[in-house]
Scaffold this motif. Structure first.
Motif, PDB file in Angstrom:
ATOM      1  N   UNK A 108      37.164  48.004  51.025  1.00 17.41           N
ATOM      2  CA  UNK A 108      37.018  49.434  50.751  1.00 17.41           C
ATOM      3  C   UNK A 108      36.068  49.723  49.593  1.00 17.41           C
ATOM      4  N   UNK A 109      36.240  48.993  48.482  1.00 22.33           N
ATOM      5  CA  UNK A 109      35.391  49.248  47.325  1.00 22.33           C
ATOM      6  C   UNK A 109      35.224  47.976  46.505  1.00 22.33           C
ATOM      7  N   UNK A 110      34.258  48.030  45.595  1.00 20.01           N
ATOM      8  CA  UNK A 110      33.975  46.891  44.729  1.00 20.01           C
ATOM      9  C   UNK A 110      33.499  47.417  43.386  1.00 20.01           C
ATOM     10  N   UNK A 111      33.618  46.577  42.371  1.00 20.10           N
ATOM     11  CA  UNK A 111      33.152  47.019  41.065  1.00 20.10           C
ATOM     12  C   UNK A 111      33.306  45.959  40.002  1.00 20.10           C
ATOM     13  N   UNK A 112      32.550  46.138  38.931  1.00 20.40           N
ATOM     14  CA  UNK A 112      32.673  45.317  37.735  1.00 20.40           C
ATOM     15  C   UNK A 112      32.331  46.201  36.553  1.00 20.40           C
ATOM     16  N   UNK A 113      33.156  46.129  35.500  1.00 17.28           N
ATOM     17  CA  UNK A 113      32.981  47.003  34.345  1.00 17.28           C
ATOM     18  C   UNK A 113      33.171  46.215  33.058  1.00 17.28           C
ATOM     19  N   UNK A 114      32.201  46.326  32.156  1.00 11.19           N
ATOM     20  CA  UNK A 114      32.339  45.813  30.797  1.00 11.19           C
ATOM     21  C   UNK A 114      32.542  47.017  29.889  1.00 11.19           C
ATOM     22  N   UNK A 115      33.736  47.147  29.312  1.00  9.11           N
ATOM     23  CA  UNK A 115      34.088  48.323  28.509  1.00  9.11           C
ATOM     24  C   UNK A 115      34.176  47.994  27.023  1.00  9.11           C
ATOM     25  N   UNK A 116      33.757  48.949  26.213  1.00  8.94           N
ATOM     26  CA  UNK A 116      33.927  48.876  24.763  1.00  8.94           C
ATOM     27  C   UNK A 116      34.731  50.088  24.332  1.00  8.94           C
ATOM     28  N   UNK A 117      35.874  49.856  23.669  1.00  6.80           N
ATOM     29  CA  UNK A 117      36.769  50.940  23.282  1.00  6.80           C
ATOM     30  C   UNK A 117      36.509  51.390  21.847  1.00  6.80           C
ATOM     31  N   UNK A 118      36.740  52.665  21.625  1.00  9.41           N
ATOM     32  CA  UNK A 118      36.734  53.201  20.264  1.00  9.41           C
ATOM     33  C   UNK A 118      37.996  52.708  19.551  1.00  9.41           C
ATOM     34  N   UNK A 119      37.923  52.504  18.244  1.00  6.84           N
ATOM     35  CA  UNK A 119      39.081  52.034  17.477  1.00  6.84           C
ATOM     36  C   UNK A 119      40.246  53.005  17.628  1.00  6.84           C
ATOM     37  N   UNK A 120      41.396  52.492  18.046  1.00 10.00           N
ATOM     38  CA  UNK A 120      42.602  53.270  18.295  1.00 10.00           C
ATOM     39  C   UNK A 120      42.411  54.327  19.388  1.00 10.00           C
ATOM     40  N   UNK A 121      41.468  54.062  20.303  1.00  8.61           N
ATOM     41  CA  UNK A 121      41.196  55.001  21.384  1.00  8.61           C
ATOM     42  C   UNK A 121      40.840  54.244  22.657  1.00  8.61           C
ATOM     43  N   UNK A 122      40.451  55.010  23.667  1.00  7.72           N
ATOM     44  CA  UNK A 122      40.054  54.430  24.939  1.00  7.72           C
ATOM     45  C   UNK A 122      38.552  54.143  24.923  1.00  7.72           C
ATOM     46  N   UNK A 123      37.983  53.846  26.080  1.00 10.21           N
ATOM     47  CA  UNK A 123      36.597  53.426  26.177  1.00 10.21           C
ATOM     48  C   UNK A 123      35.612  54.526  25.787  1.00 10.21           C
ATOM     49  N   UNK A 124      34.522  54.130  25.143  1.00  8.70           N
ATOM     50  CA  UNK A 124      33.433  55.048  24.822  1.00  8.70           C
ATOM     51  C   UNK A 124      32.099  54.562  25.403  1.00  8.70           C
ATOM     52  N   UNK A 125      32.069  53.307  25.880  1.00 10.67           N
ATOM     53  CA  UNK A 125      30.841  52.782  26.466  1.00 10.67           C
ATOM     54  C   UNK A 125      31.183  51.778  27.557  1.00 10.67           C
ATOM     55  N   UNK A 126      30.415  51.844  28.661  1.00 11.78           N
ATOM     56  CA  UNK A 126      30.615  50.909  29.763  1.00 11.78           C
ATOM     57  C   UNK A 126      29.280  50.492  30.372  1.00 11.78           C
ATOM     58  N   UNK A 127      29.204  49.224  30.711  1.00 12.93           N
ATOM     59  CA  UNK A 127      28.181  48.741  31.623  1.00 12.93           C
ATOM     60  C   UNK A 127      28.904  48.595  32.945  1.00 12.93           C
ATOM     61  N   UNK A 128      28.565  49.433  33.922  1.00 12.74           N
ATOM     62  CA  UNK A 128      29.423  49.548  35.087  1.00 12.74           C
ATOM     63  C   UNK A 128      28.681  49.416  36.413  1.00 12.74           C
TER      64      UNK A 128
END
Length: 236
Positions: A108-128
């Motif tokens: 159905x789908x495929x993907x790969x994600x490299x995520x960088x999270x903000x300190x004490x938060x969720x992601x702010x940058x992705x190579x996706x």
């Protein structure tokens, strides 16, 4: 020598052999531990691997399959169990998740994600990379977000829980709009890459997530530069 004495000697030798063997194993283990000996393996099969700090208690990295993947830690609190793909989850010295590399692919789908999270938060940058493998529609590139409000993770999650209890679509839409007006939702700021609409280029949005600058080549190989107002109308 009668049978009784022979039996006692045999029992003694048996106990002596067992005790001696255990002592020998204990000495080998002690020598291994204290000499810092290392083992080399050509191949290793594991379902999950936890990398910890020198205390052996605090996580620094988790490499896992999808069934055993770590749910994440924010503000020192472990998040509820949730579905996550196979990959690597990173943890900082504070103990929080700070990014990761996850991937999957099926009919159905495929993907790969490299995520960088903000300190004490969720992601702010992705190579996706994301793809609908049925119609071969895909998106890939660099994605950036902003969080307008600092330290709002708990407040935002509480609001998401409340929204999950709402029944009508209109109520949920109003609740999401209120979260946006309260600066609780992440704002899409920039994407560099190829979108699902097959445009390839640079796409910049303002702090409210409104598209403002587009520099791209469309699916028909037409180069375009667009400046937009807050309503999405082309200024120049």
């Amino acid at each position: 020598m009668n049978d009784q004495k022979l039996k006692r000697r045999i029992n003694f030798l048996s106990y002596y052999a067992i005790v001696s063997s255990l002592a020998f194993i204990a000495i080998i283990l002690w020598m291994y531990k204290n000499t810092g000996a290392k083992e080399n393996y050509d191949e290793l099969y594991v379902k999950r691997l936890n990398i910890v700090d020198e205390t052996g208690e605090n996580l620094r990295m988790v490499i896992s399959n999808e069934s055993r993947q770590h749910s994440g830690i924010i503000h020192g609190e472990k998040l509820p169990k949730r579905e996550r793909p196979s990959g690597i989850i990173f943890f900082n010295s504070f103990g929080d998740e700070c990014g990761g590399l996850v991937y999957d692919g099926n009919e159905k789908d495929a993907g790969m994600v490299l995520s960088i999270d903000k300190f004490k938060e969720d992601q702010i940058m992705q190579l996706q990379y994301m793809e609908n493998t049925q119609n071969h529609n895909r998106k890939y590139g660099l994605q950036l977000w902003d969080y307008p409000k600092e330290n709002a993770f708990k407040e935002r999650n509480n609001e998401f829980k409340k929204i999950g209890m709402l029944e009508s679509a209109s109520e949920k839409k109003q609740a999401y709009q209120k979260m946006k007006s309260d600066s609780l939702l992440m704002a899409d700021r920039l994407f560099i890459g190829k979108g699902f609409n097959k445009d390839v280029g640079l796409f910049i949005k303002d702090k409210n997530g409104n598209p403002r600058i587009k520099i791209y080549v469309d699916d028909n190989d037409n180069p375009k530069i667009e400046l937009l107002d807050t309503e999405g109308k082309i200024i120049k």
